[in-house]
Design a protein around this motif. Sequence first.
Motif, PDB file in Angstrom:
ATOM      1  N   GLN A  16      27.240  89.147   1.805  1.00 36.17           N
ATOM      2  CA  GLN A  16      26.853  90.551   1.817  1.00 36.17           C
ATOM      3  C   GLN A  16      26.187  90.834   0.466  1.00 36.17           C
ATOM      4  N   LEU A  17      24.981  91.330   0.504  1.00 36.45           N
ATOM      5  CA  LEU A  17      24.266  91.586  -0.740  1.00 36.45           C
ATOM      6  C   LEU A  17      24.626  92.969  -1.282  1.00 36.45           C
ATOM      7  N   ASP A  18      25.192  92.961  -2.440  1.00 39.65           N
ATOM      8  CA  ASP A  18      25.469  94.195  -3.158  1.00 39.65           C
ATOM      9  C   ASP A  18      25.362  93.871  -4.650  1.00 39.65           C
ATOM     10  N   ASN A  19      25.443  94.860  -5.470  1.00 46.50           N
ATOM     11  CA  ASN A  19      25.285  94.642  -6.906  1.00 46.50           C
ATOM     12  C   ASN A  19      26.308  93.656  -7.461  1.00 46.50           C
ATOM     13  N   ALA A  20      27.537  93.739  -6.992  1.00 42.57           N
ATOM     14  CA  ALA A  20      28.584  92.851  -7.513  1.00 42.57           C
ATOM     15  C   ALA A  20      28.263  91.386  -7.207  1.00 42.57           C
ATOM     16  N   ALA A  21      27.853  91.094  -5.986  1.00 41.16           N
ATOM     17  CA  ALA A  21      27.540  89.714  -5.615  1.00 41.16           C
ATOM     18  C   ALA A  21      26.335  89.193  -6.387  1.00 41.16           C
ATOM     19  N   LEU A  22      25.311  89.996  -6.508  1.00 46.05           N
ATOM     20  CA  LEU A  22      24.114  89.573  -7.232  1.00 46.05           C
ATOM     21  C   LEU A  22      24.375  89.380  -8.720  1.00 46.05           C
ATOM     22  N   LEU A  23      25.084  90.313  -9.320  1.00 43.92           N
ATOM     23  CA  LEU A  23      25.360  90.205 -10.748  1.00 43.92           C
ATOM     24  C   LEU A  23      26.280  89.023 -11.067  1.00 43.92           C
ATOM     25  N   ALA A  24      27.235  88.770 -10.204  1.00 46.99           N
ATOM     26  CA  ALA A  24      28.127  87.628 -10.425  1.00 46.99           C
ATOM     27  C   ALA A  24      27.328  86.335 -10.452  1.00 46.99           C
ATOM     28  N   ARG A  25      26.434  86.165  -9.506  1.00 53.08           N
ATOM     29  CA  ARG A  25      25.595  84.965  -9.492  1.00 53.08           C
ATOM     30  C   ARG A  25      24.682  84.922 -10.700  1.00 53.08           C
ATOM     31  N   ARG A  26      24.122  86.040 -11.062  1.00 54.07           N
ATOM     32  CA  ARG A  26      23.189  86.098 -12.200  1.00 54.07           C
ATOM     33  C   ARG A  26      23.908  85.726 -13.504  1.00 54.07           C
ATOM     34  N   VAL A  27      25.119  86.189 -13.658  1.00 52.70           N
ATOM     35  CA  VAL A  27      25.865  85.922 -14.892  1.00 52.70           C
ATOM     36  C   VAL A  27      26.488  84.531 -14.868  1.00 52.70           C
ATOM     37  N   TYR A  28      27.215  84.192 -13.805  1.00 53.41           N
ATOM     38  CA  TYR A  28      28.020  82.980 -13.817  1.00 53.41           C
ATOM     39  C   TYR A  28      27.260  81.717 -13.442  1.00 53.41           C
ATOM     40  N   ALA A  29      26.088  81.841 -12.869  1.00 50.67           N
ATOM     41  CA  ALA A  29      25.301  80.651 -12.543  1.00 50.67           C
ATOM     42  C   ALA A  29      24.234  80.403 -13.606  1.00 50.67           C
ATOM     43  N   ARG A  30      24.359  81.040 -14.737  1.00 52.37           N
ATOM     44  CA  ARG A  30      23.380  80.940 -15.815  1.00 52.37           C
ATOM     45  C   ARG A  30      23.694  79.750 -16.720  1.00 52.37           C
ATOM     46  N   ARG A  31      22.713  78.972 -17.034  1.00 57.20           N
ATOM     47  CA  ARG A  31      22.789  77.861 -17.988  1.00 57.20           C
ATOM     48  C   ARG A  31      23.898  76.863 -17.672  1.00 57.20           C
ATOM     49  N   LEU A  32      24.039  76.525 -16.416  1.00 55.23           N
ATOM     50  CA  LEU A  32      25.054  75.546 -16.033  1.00 55.23           C
ATOM     51  C   LEU A  32      24.791  74.179 -16.659  1.00 55.23           C
ATOM     52  N   ASP A  33      23.535  73.932 -17.013  1.00 54.15           N
ATOM     53  CA  ASP A  33      23.205  72.672 -17.678  1.00 54.15           C
ATOM     54  C   ASP A  33      23.958  72.520 -18.999  1.00 54.15           C
ATOM     55  N   LEU A  34      24.161  73.631 -19.697  1.00 57.81           N
ATOM     56  CA  LEU A  34      24.916  73.572 -20.955  1.00 57.81           C
ATOM     57  C   LEU A  34      26.355  73.135 -20.711  1.00 57.81           C
ATOM     58  N   PHE A  35      26.962  73.702 -19.688  1.00 54.47           N
ATOM     59  CA  PHE A  35      28.349  73.359 -19.376  1.00 54.47           C
ATOM     60  C   PHE A  35      28.454  71.909 -18.895  1.00 54.47           C
ATOM     61  N   ASP A  36      27.458  71.453 -18.142  1.00 56.06           N
ATOM     62  CA  ASP A  36      27.441  70.051 -17.728  1.00 56.06           C
ATOM     63  C   ASP A  36      27.366  69.142 -18.946  1.00 56.06           C
ATOM     64  N   SER A  37      26.568  69.519 -19.927  1.00 54.90           N
ATOM     65  CA  SER A  37      26.448  68.718 -21.147  1.00 54.90           C
ATOM     66  C   SER A  37      27.777  68.631 -21.897  1.00 54.90           C
ATOM     67  N   VAL A  38      28.478  69.753 -21.975  1.00 50.92           N
ATOM     68  CA  VAL A  38      29.783  69.758 -22.644  1.00 50.92           C
ATOM     69  C   VAL A  38      30.754  68.868 -21.866  1.00 50.92           C
ATOM     70  N   TRP A  39      30.722  68.972 -20.565  1.00 57.19           N
ATOM     71  CA  TRP A  39      31.581  68.182 -19.678  1.00 57.19           C
ATOM     72  C   TRP A  39      31.363  66.682 -19.916  1.00 57.19           C
ATOM     73  N   VAL A  40      30.109  66.251 -19.922  1.00 53.73           N
ATOM     74  CA  VAL A  40      29.795  64.833 -20.137  1.00 53.73           C
ATOM     75  C   VAL A  40      30.164  64.413 -21.555  1.00 53.73           C
ATOM     76  N   ARG A  41      29.829  65.257 -22.514  1.00 59.87           N
ATOM     77  CA  ARG A  41      30.086  64.950 -23.924  1.00 59.87           C
ATOM     78  C   ARG A  41      31.580  64.773 -24.215  1.00 59.87           C
ATOM     79  N   HIS A  42      32.423  65.419 -23.427  1.00 59.42           N
ATOM     80  CA  HIS A  42      33.878  65.320 -23.617  1.00 59.42           C
ATOM     81  C   HIS A  42      34.519  64.407 -22.574  1.00 59.42           C
TER      82      HIS A  42
END
Length: 75
Positions: A16-42
């Motif tokens: 269901q598209l609403d502001n909460a769903a869109l904003l959650a994806r916009r915020v929490y799916a941002r720069r996942l490559d950085l987190f992957d790098s930390v994951w591999v590095r550790h």
Amino acid sequence: LALMPGVRPEWFRTVQLDNAALLARRVYARRLDLFDSVWVRHGRDVRATIAAVRDAVLGAGEPFDAIRRITTRDR
């Protein structure tokens, strides 16, 4: 869609598209490559990765900059 990289177009048909769903994806799916790098590095160790992220962002002005710094440190 250009503002939401990493979100597959099919996702829009399954939620269901609403502001909460869109904003959650916009915020929490941002720069996942950085987190992957930390994951591999550790060594793909969940506890070590979480501790590194927590320590890096504690008191940081911009959390993503703090994460970026720990991915490039000691190279």
